[in-house]
Design an enzyme around this catalytic site. Structure first.
Site, short mmCIF file in Angstrom:
data_model
loop_
_atom_site.label_atom_id
_atom_site.label_comp_id
_atom_site.label_asym_id
_atom_site.label_seq_id
_atom_site.Cartn_x
_atom_site.Cartn_y
_atom_site.Cartn_z
N ASP A 281 35.95 26.64 7.37
CA ASP A 281 34.98 26.08 8.32
C ASP A 281 35.75 25.59 9.54
OD1 ASP A 281 32.06 25.69 8.46
OD2 ASP A 281 32.64 23.66 8.98
N SER A 282 35.20 25.88 10.70
CA SER A 282 35.92 25.54 11.92
C SER A 282 34.94 25.23 13.03
CB SER A 282 36.83 26.71 12.32
OG SER A 282 36.11 27.92 12.27
P1 IMP Z 1 31.36 28.20 11.03
O1 IMP Z 1 32.75 27.83 10.53
O2 IMP Z 1 30.79 29.35 10.33
O3 IMP Z 1 30.48 26.99 11.11
O4 IMP Z 1 31.53 28.73 12.51
C1 IMP Z 1 32.46 28.18 13.35
C2 IMP Z 1 32.04 28.40 14.79
O5 IMP Z 1 33.00 27.68 15.58
C3 IMP Z 1 32.14 29.85 15.23
O6 IMP Z 1 30.91 30.51 15.11
C4 IMP Z 1 32.58 29.70 16.67
O7 IMP Z 1 31.47 29.45 17.48
C5 IMP Z 1 33.45 28.45 16.65
N1 IMP Z 1 34.86 28.81 16.40
C6 IMP Z 1 35.61 28.53 15.29
N2 IMP Z 1 36.83 29.02 15.41
C7 IMP Z 1 36.87 29.66 16.59
C8 IMP Z 1 37.87 30.41 17.26
O8 IMP Z 1 38.99 30.64 16.76
N3 IMP Z 1 37.52 30.89 18.46
C9 IMP Z 1 36.33 30.69 19.03
N4 IMP Z 1 35.34 30.04 18.45
C10 IMP Z 1 35.61 29.52 17.22
#
Ligand code: IMP
Length: 198
Positions: A72-73
């Protein structure tokens, strides 16, 4: 020697590409939902990156039986008090990268460079079993550009300039995998897996 198989509990193609590249020198087979011909479904309703990463890793393990990587990021912008944070993927009403970027640029319109500081955060959970989950974390500081630059990567890459650089992640291309939040978390995971395998 039997090769270790690990399930990547994500449908995000951008993440899958980066994780595969960074872990490519490990003697493990990374399996995606597409490889297993399944649909990975996991409600991201946790209150933190840790909770969501944990949920993904456990859901992946339960769904496939394989040790799983849950990731998750998100992006945290100082001027927006840490938003979009865990809501990064669905910050705009229309939940797509293009609209998310437009929203950030609109909210930061006219804001000077010193106040455009931001950081990406990544938490990786590795579910070895239902009771044994290891966490790895990485951050990457930088700032938000005034306009979109570059077409590589995914998400907010076209508007994020990492500290010490003058190009966005989307212009840096492969270099991103040496310095990003995800790379930093994956370097630690790699160290752990190397010890586990040996
Ligand atoms: P999740 O982890 O599925 O909630 O999605 C993380 C969201 O954070 C992604 O859809 C991107 O919008 C953003 N994100 C996370 N890591 C990156 C990255 O390395 N580059 C650009 N956007 C990121």
């Amino acid at each position: 020697m039997k090769i270790m198989k690990i399930f990547l509990a994500t449908n995000n193609k951008g993440k899958i590409k980066e994780i595969k590249e960074i872990l490519s020198d490990l003697n493990i087979e990374l399996l995606t939902p597409k490889d297993l011909k399944i649909k990975f479904v996991c409600k991201e309703d946790g209150d933190s990156f840790y909770e969501n990463a944990y949920k993904k890793a456990i859901t992946g393990l339960l769904q496939t039986g394989y040790i799983s990587i849950g990731e998750d990021s998100g992006l945290m912008i100082d001027y927006l008090n840490g938003a979009p944070g865990i809501k990064s993927s669905h910050f705009a009403k229309k939940k797509n990268d293009e609209e998310n970027i437009k929203k950030v640029l609109r909210l930061l319109k006219g804001v000077e460079k010193e106040k455009r500081k931001a950081k990406f955060k990544c938490v990786i959970a590795l579910s070895l079993s239902l009771k044994k989950v290891k966490f790895f974390e990485g951050e990457c500081e930088g700032y938000i550009s005034e306009k979109k630059m570059g077409d590589k990567g995914f998400g907010y890459d076209p508007i994020f300039i990492p500290k010490g650089y003058n190009k966005t992640f989307a212009l840096l291309g492969e270099e991103k995998n040496k310095i990003s939040h995800r790379a930093k978390a994956l370097f630690q995971l790699k160290k752990f897996l190397k010890e586990l395998i040996s």
